[in-house]
Write an enzyme that holds these catalytic residues in place. Structure first.
Site, PDB file in Angstrom:
ATOM      1  N   MET A   9      -9.585   7.097  -0.712  1.00 24.44           N
ATOM      2  CA  MET A   9     -10.364   7.742   0.613  1.00 24.44           C
ATOM      3  C   MET A   9     -11.073   9.044   0.354  1.00 24.44           C
ATOM      4  O   MET A   9     -10.496   9.834  -0.048  1.00 24.44           O
ATOM      5  CB  MET A   9      -9.779   8.185   1.686  1.00 24.44           C
ATOM      6  CG  MET A   9      -9.105   6.649   1.901  1.00 24.44           C
ATOM      7  SD  MET A   9      -7.418   7.489   3.774  1.00 24.44           S
ATOM      8  CE  MET A   9      -6.556   5.660   3.613  1.00 24.44           C
ATOM      9  N   GLY A  65       2.145  -2.033   4.634  1.00 20.31           N
ATOM     10  CA  GLY A  65       1.380  -0.341   3.853  1.00 20.31           C
ATOM     11  C   GLY A  65       3.039   0.167   4.467  1.00 20.31           C
ATOM     12  O   GLY A  65       4.061  -0.921   4.198  1.00 20.31           O
ATOM     13  N   SER A  66       3.272   0.586   5.496  1.00 19.80           N
ATOM     14  CA  SER A  66       4.245   1.475   6.341  1.00 19.80           C
ATOM     15  C   SER A  66       5.358  -0.113   6.594  1.00 19.80           C
ATOM     16  O   SER A  66       6.926   0.021   6.082  1.00 19.80           O
ATOM     17  CB  SER A  66       4.757   1.565   6.952  1.00 19.80           C
ATOM     18  OG  SER A  66       2.800   0.958   8.517  1.00 19.80           O
ATOM     19  N   ASP A  94      -5.508  -6.934   5.745  1.00 19.83           N
ATOM     20  CA  ASP A  94      -4.964  -5.121   5.310  1.00 19.83           C
ATOM     21  C   ASP A  94      -5.124  -3.674   6.228  1.00 19.83           C
ATOM     22  O   ASP A  94      -6.167  -3.703   7.171  1.00 19.83           O
ATOM     23  CB  ASP A  94      -5.401  -4.057   4.316  1.00 19.83           C
ATOM     24  CG  ASP A  94      -5.703  -3.082   4.144  1.00 19.83           C
ATOM     25  OD1 ASP A  94      -4.192  -2.497   4.163  1.00 19.83           O
ATOM     26  OD2 ASP A  94      -6.543  -1.930   3.462  1.00 19.83           O
ATOM     27  N   HIS A 131      -1.677  -1.683  -3.696  1.00 18.43           N
ATOM     28  CA  HIS A 131      -2.972  -1.476  -3.510  1.00 18.43           C
ATOM     29  C   HIS A 131      -2.801  -0.284  -3.223  1.00 18.43           C
ATOM     30  O   HIS A 131      -2.578   0.402  -3.074  1.00 18.43           O
ATOM     31  CB  HIS A 131      -2.521  -2.485  -2.224  1.00 18.43           C
ATOM     32  CG  HIS A 131      -4.472  -2.262  -0.871  1.00 18.43           C
ATOM     33  ND1 HIS A 131      -5.413  -3.204  -1.416  1.00 18.43           N
ATOM     34  CD2 HIS A 131      -4.411  -1.143  -0.383  1.00 18.43           C
ATOM     35  CE1 HIS A 131      -5.963  -2.390   0.087  1.00 18.43           C
ATOM     36  NE2 HIS A 131      -5.644  -1.454   0.156  1.00 18.43           N
ATOM     37  N   MET A 190     -12.773   4.084  -0.377  1.00 23.36           N
ATOM     38  CA  MET A 190     -13.298   3.742   0.577  1.00 23.36           C
ATOM     39  C   MET A 190     -14.119   4.997   0.832  1.00 23.36           C
ATOM     40  O   MET A 190     -13.314   6.001   1.802  1.00 23.36           O
ATOM     41  CB  MET A 190     -11.527   3.911   2.350  1.00 23.36           C
ATOM     42  CG  MET A 190     -11.151   2.593   2.214  1.00 23.36           C
ATOM     43  SD  MET A 190      -9.489   2.889   3.566  1.00 23.36           S
ATOM     44  CE  MET A 190      -8.306   2.987   2.045  1.00 23.36           C
ATOM     45  N   ASP A 246      -4.970   3.005  -1.809  1.00 26.04           N
ATOM     46  CA  ASP A 246      -6.227   3.417  -1.005  1.00 26.04           C
ATOM     47  C   ASP A 246      -7.132   4.734  -0.983  1.00 26.04           C
ATOM     48  O   ASP A 246      -6.008   5.628  -1.027  1.00 26.04           O
ATOM     49  CB  ASP A 246      -5.444   3.718   0.378  1.00 26.04           C
ATOM     50  CG  ASP A 246      -5.107   2.372   0.813  1.00 26.04           C
ATOM     51  OD1 ASP A 246      -5.789   1.560   1.157  1.00 26.04           O
ATOM     52  OD2 ASP A 246      -3.516   2.041   0.864  1.00 26.04           O
ATOM     53  N   GLY A 257       0.328   3.002   9.104  1.00 28.71           N
ATOM     54  CA  GLY A 257       0.723   2.704  11.129  1.00 28.71           C
ATOM     55  C   GLY A 257       0.221   2.201  11.856  1.00 28.71           C
ATOM     56  O   GLY A 257       0.670   2.641  12.947  1.00 28.71           O
ATOM     57  N   MET A 273     -10.465  -6.239   6.841  1.00 27.49           N
ATOM     58  CA  MET A 273      -9.471  -5.076   7.500  1.00 27.49           C
ATOM     59  C   MET A 273      -9.143  -5.307   8.520  1.00 27.49           C
ATOM     60  O   MET A 273      -9.973  -5.817  10.151  1.00 27.49           O
ATOM     61  CB  MET A 273     -10.184  -4.133   7.263  1.00 27.49           C
ATOM     62  CG  MET A 273     -10.367  -3.794   6.152  1.00 27.49           C
ATOM     63  SD  MET A 273      -9.399  -3.043   5.273  1.00 27.49           S
ATOM     64  CE  MET A 273      -8.653  -1.867   6.548  1.00 27.49           C
ATOM     65  N   SER A 313       0.850  -1.139   0.420  1.00 26.40           N
ATOM     66  CA  SER A 313      -0.105  -0.111   0.634  1.00 26.40           C
ATOM     67  C   SER A 313       1.193   1.690   0.029  1.00 26.40           C
ATOM     68  O   SER A 313       1.239   1.994   0.923  1.00 26.40           O
ATOM     69  CB  SER A 313      -1.158   0.214   1.315  1.00 26.40           C
ATOM     70  OG  SER A 313      -0.975   1.308   1.003  1.00 26.40           O
ATOM     71  N   GLY A 371      -8.711   4.124   7.445  1.00 29.57           N
ATOM     72  CA  GLY A 371      -8.302   5.488   7.489  1.00 29.57           C
ATOM     73  C   GLY A 371      -6.972   5.781   7.170  1.00 29.57           C
ATOM     74  O   GLY A 371      -6.303   6.887   6.964  1.00 29.57           O
ATOM     75  N   HIS A 388      -8.338  -0.186  -3.720  1.00 35.75           N
ATOM     76  CA  HIS A 388      -9.076  -0.065  -2.511  1.00 35.75           C
ATOM     77  C   HIS A 388     -10.520   1.729  -2.556  1.00 35.75           C
ATOM     78  O   HIS A 388      -9.841   1.871  -1.539  1.00 35.75           O
ATOM     79  CB  HIS A 388      -8.375  -0.376  -1.162  1.00 35.75           C
ATOM     80  CG  HIS A 388      -9.158  -0.739   0.339  1.00 35.75           C
ATOM     81  ND1 HIS A 388      -8.511  -0.312   1.552  1.00 35.75           N
ATOM     82  CD2 HIS A 388     -10.546  -0.434   0.552  1.00 35.75           C
ATOM     83  CE1 HIS A 388      -9.523  -0.692   2.549  1.00 35.75           C
ATOM     84  NE2 HIS A 388     -10.376  -0.769   1.626  1.00 35.75           N
ATOM     85  N   GLY A 396      -1.680  -2.647   9.558  1.00 33.90           N
ATOM     86  CA  GLY A 396      -0.813  -3.601  10.237  1.00 33.90           C
ATOM     87  C   GLY A 396      -0.346  -4.672  10.098  1.00 33.90           C
ATOM     88  O   GLY A 396       1.128  -5.126  10.616  1.00 33.90           O
TER      89      GLY A 396
HETATM   90  C1  DX5 Z   1      -5.746   1.687   5.965  1.00 35.47           C
HETATM   91  C2  DX5 Z   1      -6.012   1.190   4.393  1.00 35.47           C
HETATM   92  C3  DX5 Z   1      -4.001   0.508   4.257  1.00 35.47           C
HETATM   93  C4  DX5 Z   1      -3.261   1.568   4.786  1.00 35.47           C
HETATM   94  C5  DX5 Z   1      -2.236   0.062   5.414  1.00 35.47           C
HETATM   95  O1  DX5 Z   1      -7.020   2.193   5.788  1.00 35.47           O
HETATM   96  O2  DX5 Z   1      -6.419   0.261   4.002  1.00 35.47           O
HETATM   97  O3  DX5 Z   1      -4.319   0.079   3.601  1.00 35.47           O
HETATM   98  O4  DX5 Z   1      -2.506   1.827   3.942  1.00 35.47           O
HETATM   99  O5  DX5 Z   1      -1.330   0.621   5.480  1.00 35.47           O
HETATM  100  P1  DX5 Z   1       0.138  -0.016   7.120  1.00 35.47           P
HETATM  101  O6  DX5 Z   1       0.099  -1.639   6.525  1.00 35.47           O
HETATM  102  O7  DX5 Z   1       0.877   0.452   7.459  1.00 35.47           O
HETATM  103  O8  DX5 Z   1      -1.298  -0.756   8.211  1.00 35.47           O
HETATM  104 ZN    ZN Z   2      -6.769  -0.682   1.862  1.00 36.59          ZN
END
Ligand code: DX5
Ligand code: ZN
Length: 228
Positions: free
Chosen positions: A39, A197-198, A175, A35, A72, A37, A149, A141, A10, A146, A70, A177
């Site tokens: 929003m 992601g992070s 998805d 992926h 949102m 995101d 990290g 999820m 992500s 949102g 994704h 953490g």
């Molecule tokens: C959160 C996103 C994720 C996010 C994941 O709402 O949907 O895709 O970027 O990032 P990490 O892996 O850092 O939780």
């Molecule tokens: Zn996502």
């Protein structure tokens, strides 16, 4: 067994001023898909980007990388055609955001994209169950959507296990953490599409992190097929 291990970084946590370059970097480091995101500031308390950005990314990195959108957003119906035209491959909407999932699934398919269906932590997996036979991927999820990290919610794993037991060949994505510390739990539960992601994007060595995540999931898939 139809499904395989796939890692989809992500790019939410990356340097957004360099998004095209960051996407290329992730693909060069072994990502199986991207992926992305989206929003809208309504469905979640954050804003990212929409289809114009996706169109630019597609031009920038070429036709091959698979874009898992994704979504949102509060009105997922609104963006199906624009996202398809922009070059999205899969449209993953939230069950909580629509009153007519069946119709939306149909519209996504007719526009030529694959269908992903996501549930937030507060939504039960039994609510997703009736649609699982009509979709390509279920997204469980593992944080409140949102922000990147956040801490992985281990108590979402029974949802993944239930889906895997009921739908042995469905693509199941996690998805939020997810990284080297939580990947074993996801893999054991039966997830095969891993968003990170992070843990990947902010790593000094994303290639090694992607390889590690993929190995853990591949081994769990292999073990499950031997156990059957
Ligand atoms: C959160 C996103 C994720 C996010 C994941 O709402 O949907 O895709 O970027 O990032 P990490 O892996 O850092 O939780
Ligand atoms: Zn996502």
């Amino acid at each position: 067994m139809a499904y395989t291990a796939k890692i989809g970084p992500s790019i939410l946590s990356s340097d957004l001023s360099q998004l095209g370059r960051e996407c290329e970097r992730m693909m060069e480091c072994g990502a199986d898909y991207l992926h992305l995101d989206v929003m809208d500031g309504h469905f979640v308390p954050n804003i990212t980007f929409g289809h114009p950005m996706v169109e630019c990314l597609r031009h920038c990195i070429g036709p091959d990388p698979f874009f898992d959108m994704h979504m949102m957003v509060s009105r997922p119906e609104q963006w199906v055609k624009p996202m398809a035209a922009a070059g999205a491959n899969q449209y993953t909407f939230h069950l909580e955001a629509t009153t007519n999932p069946g119709n939306l699934i149909k519209e996504i398919r007719e526009s030529g994209m694959k269908v992903g269906l996501a549930i937030k932590p507060g939504t039960t997996v039994e609510e997703l169950g009736p649609w699982a036979g009509q979709i390509d991927m279920a997204l469980v999820m593992t944080v409140e959507p949102g922000f990147g990290g956040q801490k992985f919610m281990d108590d979402m794993m029974p949802k993944v296990s239930w889906l895997r037991s009921q739908f042995p060949s469905l693509d199941i994505e996690v998805d939020g953490g997810v990284g080297p510390d939580s990947i074993h739990r996801c893999a054991e539960a039966g997830a095969n599409m891993i968003v990170s992601g992070s843990a990947v994007v902010c790593s000094d060595d994303p290639r090694s992190v992607i390889a590690l995540l993929k190995n853990v999931v591949s081994e769990a898939i292999q073990k499950r097929s031997l156990d059957r």
